[in-house]
Design a protein around this motif. Structure first.
Motif, PDB file in Angstrom:
ATOM      1  N   ALA A 141       0.821  -1.220   0.000  1.00  0.00           N
ATOM      2  CA  ALA A 141       0.000   0.000   0.000  1.00  0.00           C
ATOM      3  C   ALA A 141       0.854   1.269   0.000  1.00  0.00           C
ATOM      4  N   LYS A 142       2.184   1.107   0.119  1.00  0.00           N
ATOM      5  CA  LYS A 142       3.129   2.224   0.196  1.00  0.00           C
ATOM      6  C   LYS A 142       2.735   3.213   1.294  1.00  0.00           C
ATOM      7  N   HIS A 146       7.079   7.116  -1.098  1.00  0.00           N
ATOM      8  CA  HIS A 146       7.082   7.546  -2.492  1.00  0.00           C
ATOM      9  C   HIS A 146       7.859   6.610  -3.401  1.00  0.00           C
ATOM     10  N   SER A 147       8.895   5.936  -2.865  1.00  0.00           N
ATOM     11  CA  SER A 147       9.640   4.981  -3.690  1.00  0.00           C
ATOM     12  C   SER A 147      10.246   3.882  -2.828  1.00  0.00           C
ATOM     13  N   GLN A 180      11.833   5.786   0.467  1.00  0.00           N
ATOM     14  CA  GLN A 180      11.997   7.239   0.459  1.00  0.00           C
ATOM     15  C   GLN A 180      10.635   7.906   0.463  1.00  0.00           C
ATOM     16  N   GLY A 181      10.592   9.098   1.057  1.00  0.00           N
ATOM     17  CA  GLY A 181       9.367   9.871   1.070  1.00  0.00           C
ATOM     18  C   GLY A 181       9.621  11.289   1.529  1.00  0.00           C
ATOM     19  N   TRP A 241      12.899  12.116   3.747  1.00  0.00           N
ATOM     20  CA  TRP A 241      13.464  11.069   4.584  1.00  0.00           C
ATOM     21  C   TRP A 241      13.890   9.888   3.715  1.00  0.00           C
ATOM     22  N   LEU A 242      14.817   9.112   4.253  1.00  0.00           N
ATOM     23  CA  LEU A 242      15.315   7.922   3.580  1.00  0.00           C
ATOM     24  C   LEU A 242      15.546   6.848   4.626  1.00  0.00           C
ATOM     25  N   MET A 243      15.141   5.642   4.314  1.00  0.00           N
ATOM     26  CA  MET A 243      15.322   4.535   5.243  1.00  0.00           C
ATOM     27  C   MET A 243      15.907   3.352   4.507  1.00  0.00           C
TER      28      MET A 243
END
Length: 141
Positions: free
Chosen positions: A69-70, A87-88, A99-100, A107-109
């Motif tokens: 479901a992102k 977002h990706s 990323q979002g 942010w990046l995880m």
């Protein structure tokens, strides 16, 4: 300081993680996961960074990540429900990267597939943070 951390609770930390223990084609089918933030580190320019527990900086301790479901869902200690759009998603053999952007803050995880360990970071001109934790899909069964 505190304003940024409260606003960030909306999603960047929420961008928590996906545990993918499968191999081959099955590894590409990420399942929903429960993720725990263990430590948050907040930094401001020219100041020392501060280590803290997530609740101390108004970040959720537990999150539900649904890659299909992102979206990442969580609830803060005061009961406020939060939703963060992913977002990706970029996958390699060993990692999953999410990323979002939440309230104008990117942010990046990155999550390690074999262990579920993750780090998430977000930066803004006046402050930045990094957090560490772990995810498990077994908690959902």
């Amino acid at each position: 300081g505190k304003y940024w951390m409260i606003k960030l609770g909306t999603g960047a930390m929420i961008a928590t993680a996906i545990t993918l223990h499968a191999t081959g084609a099955a590894a590409r089918q990420a399942e929903p996961a429960i993720c725990a933030v263990e430590q948050a580190i907040v930094c401001a320019p020219f100041d020392a960074c501060e280590r803290s527990l997530p609740g101390a900086v108004n970040l959720p301790v537990l999150m539900r990540v649904d890659p299909a479901a992102k979206v990442i869902l969580n609830r803060l200690e005061d009961g406020t429900e939060r939703r963060s759009e992913v977002h990706s998603i970029t996958e390699t053999e060993n990692t999953v990267t999410l990323q979002g952007i939440d309230e104008g803050r990117p942010w990046l995880m990155q999550i390690e597939r074999g262990t579920g360990r993750f780090s998430v970071s977000s930066a803004y001109p006046t402050e930045a943070f990094v957090a560490f934790g772990v995810c498990s899909t077994s908690l959902l069964k």
